[in-house]
Design a protein around this motif. Structure first.
Motif, PDB file in Angstrom:
ATOM      1  N   SER A 157       4.656 -17.838 -32.179  1.00 54.77           N
ATOM      2  CA  SER A 157       5.021 -16.898 -31.496  1.00 54.77           C
ATOM      3  C   SER A 157       4.954 -15.841 -31.175  1.00 54.77           C
ATOM      4  O   SER A 157       4.876 -15.701 -32.628  1.00 54.77           O
ATOM      5  CB  SER A 157       6.131 -17.403 -31.492  1.00 54.77           C
ATOM      6  OG  SER A 157       7.323 -16.741 -30.513  1.00 54.77           O
ATOM      7  N   ARG A 158       4.105 -15.556 -30.437  1.00 54.22           N
ATOM      8  CA  ARG A 158       3.576 -14.007 -30.388  1.00 54.22           C
ATOM      9  C   ARG A 158       4.994 -12.922 -30.718  1.00 54.22           C
ATOM     10  O   ARG A 158       6.252 -13.757 -30.912  1.00 54.22           O
ATOM     11  CB  ARG A 158       2.891 -13.732 -29.468  1.00 54.22           C
ATOM     12  CG  ARG A 158       2.431 -11.992 -29.061  1.00 54.22           C
ATOM     13  CD  ARG A 158       2.192 -12.346 -27.101  1.00 54.22           C
ATOM     14  NE  ARG A 158       3.046 -11.733 -26.448  1.00 54.22           N
ATOM     15  CZ  ARG A 158       2.762 -12.053 -25.374  1.00 54.22           C
ATOM     16  NH1 ARG A 158       1.284 -11.726 -24.793  1.00 54.22           N
ATOM     17  NH2 ARG A 158       3.043 -11.788 -24.590  1.00 54.22           N
ATOM     18  N   GLU A 159       5.025 -12.384 -32.001  1.00 59.51           N
ATOM     19  CA  GLU A 159       5.780 -11.515 -32.295  1.00 59.51           C
ATOM     20  C   GLU A 159       5.486 -10.227 -31.782  1.00 59.51           C
ATOM     21  O   GLU A 159       6.895  -8.750 -31.111  1.00 59.51           O
ATOM     22  CB  GLU A 159       5.471 -10.975 -33.799  1.00 59.51           C
ATOM     23  CG  GLU A 159       6.923  -9.870 -33.930  1.00 59.51           C
ATOM     24  CD  GLU A 159       7.605 -10.415 -35.475  1.00 59.51           C
ATOM     25  OE1 GLU A 159       7.032  -9.461 -36.472  1.00 59.51           O
ATOM     26  OE2 GLU A 159       8.270 -11.464 -36.316  1.00 59.51           O
ATOM     27  N   TYR A 160       3.553  -9.279 -31.577  1.00 61.88           N
ATOM     28  CA  TYR A 160       3.654  -8.146 -31.060  1.00 61.88           C
ATOM     29  C   TYR A 160       2.217  -8.202 -30.710  1.00 61.88           C
ATOM     30  O   TYR A 160       1.571  -8.964 -31.376  1.00 61.88           O
ATOM     31  CB  TYR A 160       3.627  -7.054 -32.445  1.00 61.88           C
ATOM     32  CG  TYR A 160       2.955  -5.762 -32.172  1.00 61.88           C
ATOM     33  CD1 TYR A 160       4.102  -4.932 -31.828  1.00 61.88           C
ATOM     34  CD2 TYR A 160       1.743  -5.679 -32.424  1.00 61.88           C
ATOM     35  CE1 TYR A 160       3.105  -3.805 -31.345  1.00 61.88           C
ATOM     36  CE2 TYR A 160       0.488  -4.151 -31.878  1.00 61.88           C
ATOM     37  CZ  TYR A 160       1.797  -3.251 -31.287  1.00 61.88           C
ATOM     38  OH  TYR A 160       0.954  -2.154 -31.696  1.00 61.88           O
ATOM     39  N   SER A 161       1.954  -7.418 -29.798  1.00 64.96           N
ATOM     40  CA  SER A 161       0.658  -7.669 -29.064  1.00 64.96           C
ATOM     41  C   SER A 161       0.605  -5.745 -28.220  1.00 64.96           C
ATOM     42  O   SER A 161       1.522  -5.159 -27.511  1.00 64.96           O
ATOM     43  CB  SER A 161       0.716  -8.512 -27.969  1.00 64.96           C
ATOM     44  OG  SER A 161      -0.562  -8.531 -27.152  1.00 64.96           O
ATOM     45  N   GLY A 162      -0.498  -5.588 -28.995  1.00 70.17           N
ATOM     46  CA  GLY A 162      -0.836  -3.981 -28.660  1.00 70.17           C
ATOM     47  C   GLY A 162      -1.604  -3.394 -30.151  1.00 70.17           C
ATOM     48  O   GLY A 162      -2.612  -4.153 -30.323  1.00 70.17           O
ATOM     49  N   PHE A 170       8.345  -8.430 -29.880  1.00 73.14           N
ATOM     50  CA  PHE A 170       9.201  -8.964 -29.586  1.00 73.14           C
ATOM     51  C   PHE A 170      10.040  -9.694 -30.489  1.00 73.14           C
ATOM     52  O   PHE A 170       9.810  -9.661 -31.461  1.00 73.14           O
ATOM     53  CB  PHE A 170       8.726 -10.534 -28.543  1.00 73.14           C
ATOM     54  CG  PHE A 170       8.091 -10.597 -27.385  1.00 73.14           C
ATOM     55  CD1 PHE A 170       7.876 -10.615 -26.616  1.00 73.14           C
ATOM     56  CD2 PHE A 170       6.616 -10.229 -27.625  1.00 73.14           C
ATOM     57  CE1 PHE A 170       7.769 -10.031 -24.995  1.00 73.14           C
ATOM     58  CE2 PHE A 170       5.647 -10.054 -26.455  1.00 73.14           C
ATOM     59  CZ  PHE A 170       5.961  -9.705 -25.703  1.00 73.14           C
ATOM     60  N   TYR A 171      11.567  -9.150 -30.206  1.00 70.36           N
ATOM     61  CA  TYR A 171      12.050  -9.169 -30.894  1.00 70.36           C
ATOM     62  C   TYR A 171      12.841 -10.276 -30.958  1.00 70.36           C
ATOM     63  O   TYR A 171      13.106 -11.333 -31.994  1.00 70.36           O
ATOM     64  CB  TYR A 171      13.132  -8.059 -31.443  1.00 70.36           C
ATOM     65  CG  TYR A 171      13.271  -7.248 -31.630  1.00 70.36           C
ATOM     66  CD1 TYR A 171      12.899  -5.995 -33.119  1.00 70.36           C
ATOM     67  CD2 TYR A 171      12.525  -6.404 -30.197  1.00 70.36           C
ATOM     68  CE1 TYR A 171      12.040  -5.467 -33.051  1.00 70.36           C
ATOM     69  CE2 TYR A 171      12.131  -4.682 -30.711  1.00 70.36           C
ATOM     70  CZ  TYR A 171      11.554  -4.043 -32.588  1.00 70.36           C
ATOM     71  OH  TYR A 171      11.409  -2.901 -32.432  1.00 70.36           O
TER      72      TYR A 171
END
Length: 271
Positions: free
Chosen positions: A123-128, A142-143
């Motif tokens: 599951s994606r947690e951070y993108s950047g 995404f918390y």
């Protein structure tokens, strides 16, 4: 009676030719007395340690490289360091990163995901953005399914401008510093009431307005550490408010309301 003796020089010439051929080949010249020996130079053999080290140097695109602890990396290398595009899997942490690398650290744009034990899917947690292995620049974190932050980061912390959606339905949009509301910002509560004004280290500080849209009132004044200290309360949208007050707020009859407020505020500034 003397006779003539004929001597053939061909065997001697053949012997000299053989000697010359042997000499040019690098073997020792033993046919000529006092001649300097011609030894063949031995080939330089690279030590196995250096050979293995050279072969182990990773540079350019490689297939998956497995670590002893179970981690995996697939992507570009430069001088045995992850550099360029690549995907890293941390087995023990149950995490995966796919994106840019620079000299062995996450740097550029990339996505970090965690493995969910329930579904066994990532599951994606951070993108950047990333810099020096830390979240930096603009990115989205995404918390939970209902809580996320999109905005600017600095050294793994929310700093700069950003918007935060909370699990309880609140939304903050404005400036941040080290994961706290700091500067100008607006906090809109789940019931549509909102605060617009100054913040300091996560608390309302300085001038601000609080819109009580459920009651049809507006407070405008000065705040200290999240507490309203001095200001004015007036009716605001009472006709559209779902639960308006029974009576409207009476007008304050002061000759100079502004002077009274400024004098009161000055006492907090001097503290």
């Amino acid at each position: 009676m003397e006779g003539n003796i004929t001597i053939s020089l061909k065997p001697i010439q053949s012997l000299l030719a053989i000697k010359k051929e042997i000499t040019l080949s690098g073997e020792e010249d033993t046919t000529t007395p006092g001649a300097m020996p011609h030894l063949k130079k031995p080939r330089k053999v690279e030590p196995l340690s250096k050979l293995w080290d050279r072969k182990a140097q990773k540079c350019g695109l490689r297939h998956t490289v497995y670590s002893v602890n179970g981690d995996e990396y697939t992507g570009d290398w430069l001088d045995s360091k992850k550099h360029g595009k690549g995907t890293q899997i941390w087995k023990k942490a149950g995490a995966i990163y796919d994106g840019d690398w620079k000299y062995g650290k996450r740097d550029g744009y990339g996505t970090y995901s965690k493995l969910l034990s329930v579904t066994n899917e990532y599951s994606r947690e951070y993108s950047g953005g990333w810099e020096n292995d830390k979240k930096h620049g603009f990115g989205t974190y995404f918390y939970s399914d209902t809580a996320c932050y999109e905005g600017e980061w600095s050294e793994d912390q929310r700093s700069g401008w950003g918007r935060m959606y909370y699990d309880n339905g609140d939304i903050y949009e404005g400036e941040w510093l080290k994961n706290k509301h700091h500067g100008q910002g607006m906090l809109r509560l789940a019931n549509e009431n909102r605060y617009e004004g100054n913040w300091k280290y996560g608390k309302k500080n300085g001038h601000g307005k609080f819109f009580y849209l459920d009651k049809g009132q507006l407070y405008e004044g000065f705040w200290v550490d999240g507490v309203a200290k001095c200001g004015t309360v007036s009716d605001f949208g009472r006709a559209e408010a779902p639960t308006p007050t029974i009576y409207p707020i009476p007008k304050v009859h002061l000759l100079d309301v502004r002077s009274v407020l400024m004098e009161t505020q000055s006492t907090y500034h001097s503290e």
